[in-house]
Scaffold this active site. Structure first.
Site, PDB file in Angstrom:
ATOM      1  N   HIS A 148      -9.639   1.313   4.819  1.00 16.87           N
ATOM      2  CA  HIS A 148      -8.361   1.551   5.510  1.00 16.87           C
ATOM      3  C   HIS A 148      -8.585   2.555   6.647  1.00 16.87           C
ATOM      4  CE1 HIS A 148      -4.295   2.846   6.350  1.00 16.87           C
ATOM      5  NE2 HIS A 148      -3.897   1.731   5.791  1.00 16.87           N
ATOM      6  N   SER A 159       3.076  -1.660  10.579  1.00 15.27           N
ATOM      7  CA  SER A 159       4.512  -1.655  10.848  1.00 15.27           C
ATOM      8  C   SER A 159       5.185  -2.996  10.589  1.00 15.27           C
ATOM      9  CB  SER A 159       4.781  -1.183  12.285  1.00 15.27           C
ATOM     10  OG  SER A 159       4.350   0.158  12.454  1.00 15.27           O
ATOM     11  N   ASN A 216       0.870  -1.171   0.000  1.00 14.13           N
ATOM     12  CA  ASN A 216       0.000   0.000   0.000  1.00 14.13           C
ATOM     13  C   ASN A 216       0.911   1.226   0.000  1.00 14.13           C
ATOM     14  OD1 ASN A 216      -1.790   2.044   0.484  1.00 14.13           O
ATOM     15  ND2 ASN A 216      -2.313   1.406   2.581  1.00 14.13           N
ATOM     16  N   TRP A 217       1.064   1.806  -1.175  1.00 13.09           N
ATOM     17  CA  TRP A 217       1.990   2.946  -1.284  1.00 13.09           C
ATOM     18  C   TRP A 217       1.404   4.219  -0.696  1.00 13.09           C
ATOM     19  CZ3 TRP A 217       4.148   2.324  -7.010  1.00 13.09           C
ATOM     20  CH2 TRP A 217       5.080   1.275  -7.019  1.00 13.09           C
ATOM     21  N   LYS A 218       0.112   4.221  -0.390  1.00 12.75           N
ATOM     22  CA  LYS A 218      -0.555   5.436   0.104  1.00 12.75           C
ATOM     23  C   LYS A 218      -0.297   6.588  -0.888  1.00 12.75           C
ATOM     24  CE  LYS A 218      -0.235   3.457   4.666  1.00 12.75           C
ATOM     25  NZ  LYS A 218      -0.216   3.626   6.105  1.00 12.75           N
ATOM     26  N   GLY A 243       2.050   2.703  10.782  1.00 16.80           N
ATOM     27  CA  GLY A 243       2.972   3.824  10.596  1.00 16.80           C
ATOM     28  C   GLY A 243       3.648   4.277  11.871  1.00 16.80           C
ATOM     29  N   GLU A 278      -6.955   4.989   7.654  1.00 16.03           N
ATOM     30  CA  GLU A 278      -6.739   6.402   7.306  1.00 16.03           C
ATOM     31  C   GLU A 278      -7.977   6.980   6.626  1.00 16.03           C
ATOM     32  OE1 GLU A 278      -2.997   5.825   5.287  1.00 16.03           O
ATOM     33  OE2 GLU A 278      -2.073   5.376   7.212  1.00 16.03           O
ATOM     34  N   GLY A 331       2.738  -0.864   4.423  1.00 16.20           N
ATOM     35  CA  GLY A 331       2.777   0.539   4.034  1.00 16.20           C
ATOM     36  C   GLY A 331       4.200   1.011   3.819  1.00 16.20           C
ATOM     37  N   GLY A 332       4.775   1.624   4.844  1.00 15.06           N
ATOM     38  CA  GLY A 332       6.091   2.267   4.734  1.00 15.06           C
ATOM     39  C   GLY A 332       7.165   1.408   4.081  1.00 15.06           C
ATOM     40  N   GLU A 374      -5.626  -4.637  10.680  1.00 16.19           N
ATOM     41  CA  GLU A 374      -4.623  -3.603  10.915  1.00 16.19           C
ATOM     42  C   GLU A 374      -4.974  -2.823  12.168  1.00 16.19           C
ATOM     43  OE1 GLU A 374      -2.431  -2.468   7.087  1.00 16.19           O
ATOM     44  OE2 GLU A 374      -4.290  -1.343   7.085  1.00 16.19           O
TER      45      GLU A 374
HETATM   46  P1  PGA Z   1       2.617   0.644   7.739  1.00 18.12           P
HETATM   47  O1  PGA Z   1       1.171   0.816   7.036  1.00 18.12           O
HETATM   48  O2  PGA Z   1       3.192  -0.646   7.223  1.00 18.12           O
HETATM   49  O3  PGA Z   1       3.385   1.844   7.296  1.00 18.12           O
HETATM   50  O4  PGA Z   1       2.360   0.601   9.213  1.00 18.12           O
HETATM   51  C1  PGA Z   1       0.323  -0.286   6.879  1.00 18.12           C
HETATM   52  C2  PGA Z   1      -0.950   0.163   6.243  1.00 18.12           C
HETATM   53  O5  PGA Z   1      -1.411   1.271   6.534  1.00 18.12           O
HETATM   54  O6  PGA Z   1      -1.544  -0.569   5.430  1.00 18.12           O
END
Ligand code: PGA
Length: 239
Positions: free
Chosen positions: A90, A202, A9-11, A167, A92, A223-224, A161
Site C-alpha cells: 500500500h 477516493s 481497507n479500514w487502515k 484519501g 502508505e 478506504g474512507g 491506486e
Molecule cells: P481512500 O483509500 O478510499 O480513502 O482514498 C483507498 C486506499 O488507501 O486503499
C-alpha cells in the site's frame, strides 16, 4: 472467488457503528461481487467471527515467519487470526514506512508462502504522473513484486491506486483508469498472467458506478468510505 471483489481497507480505524453491527449489515443482503474487510491486526478475529459471507484480510505483514522483530506480524500469524488475504505494498506503507520494491517483493513472497491470497497495491505519485512516468512506475512495481513468483500457483489480485487519489477526494477519471488498467493488464499478461485489477483512491457511492463501468475494473479497494456499512454497501452494489 466471485468475479468482482470489493475490499474495505479500514487502515488504523474502526467503523463507529461497531464491528458486529457493520458485519451484520453487510450480511443483510447479497452482493454480486465478493466482499472483504481488512481491519487493523488486533481486530481480525472479531471481524472473522462476524464475517458471514465477507472475506477477512490483513493490511500488511512481515516478510519472515517468526523471530525477533518487535511489533511485527507474519503472514502465518495473520492467517491464524482469521485472515485469508493480505494487502501488500500500500502506498502508505511505501511512503510513510519506507517500504521499497525489494521489501514489497519479500512480503509478496511471504503472503504466497503462507498460502494466502495477495492484494498487491501499485500506483504512481502526482509528480510521476505529471512527468508521464505512470506506465514505467507500475511496470517497475509489478515486475519487481513478481520476480520469481510462479503465477500458476498463486492467487494474485492487483490494486491500482494512484497515490494522488488516496484519501484526497480526487478519484482518477474513468478514462485515466481505463488507460492505466490496460497498461497493467498488458504487464500482467507478460509476467504472472491476467489477474483481477481493482481500482482504489477516493471511491465513494457517488463515483463507484462510473468507475465500475470502466473496462478492466474488476473491483475496488476502498478506504474512507469503507468505514460505514451503508456507504461500503452502496459501493459494493454497483457490480
Ligand atoms: P481512500 O483509500 O478510499 O480513502 O482514498 C483507498 C486506499 O488507501 O486503499
Amino acid at each position: 472467488m466471485a468475479s468482482n471483489l470489493v475490499v474495505a481497507n479500514w487502515k488504523m480505524n474502526l467503523p463507529s457503528e461497531g464491528i458486529e453491527t457493520f458485519m451484520g449489515r453487510m450480511n443483510e443482503r447479497s452482493y454480486a461481487a465478493g466482499l472483504a474487510v481488512a481491519p487493523p491486526f488486533p481486530f481480525i478475529g472479531a471481524v472473522a467471527s462476524a464475517a458471514g459471507n465477507v472475506r477477512v484480510g490483513a493490511q500488511n505483514c512481515h516478510e519472515g515467519v517468526s523471530g525477533a522483530f518487535t511489533g511485527e506480524v507474519s503472514a502465518e500469524m495473520a492467517a491464524t487470526a482469521g485472515a485469508s488475504m493480505i494487502i501488500v505494498g500500500h502506498s502508505e506503507r511505501r511512503k510513510i514506512y519506507g517500504e521499497d520494491d525489494a521489501l514489497v517483493a519479500k512480503k509478496v513472497a511471504a503472503v504466497l508462502r503462507a498460502g494466502l491470497d495477495l492484494i498487491l497495491c501499485i500506483g504512481e505519485s502526482e509528480a510521476e504522473r505529471e512527468a508521464g512516468a505512470t506506465g514505467a512506475v507500475v511496470e517497475r512495481q509489478l515486475r519487481s513484486a513478481f520476480e520469481g513468483v510462479d503465477g500458476a500457483e498463486a492467487t494474485i489480485i492487483v490494486a491500482y491506486e494512484p497515490v494522488w487519489a488516496i484519501g484526497t477526494g480526487k478519484s482518477a477519471t474513468p478514462d485515466l483508469v481505463a488507460e492505466t488498467h490496460a497498461q497493467i493488464g498488458g504487464i500482467l499478461d507478460a509476467t504472472v498472467g491476467i489477474r483481477p485489477i481493482l481500482y482504489g483512491g477516493s471511491v465513494t457511492p457517488d463515483n463507484a458506478a462510473s468507475l465500475a463501468a470502466v473496462d478492466g475494473v474488476d473491483g475496488f479497494l476502498v478506504g474512507g468510505a469503507s468505514l460505514f456499512s451503508d456507504r461500503f454497501g452502496a459501493i459494493a452494489s454497483v457490480f
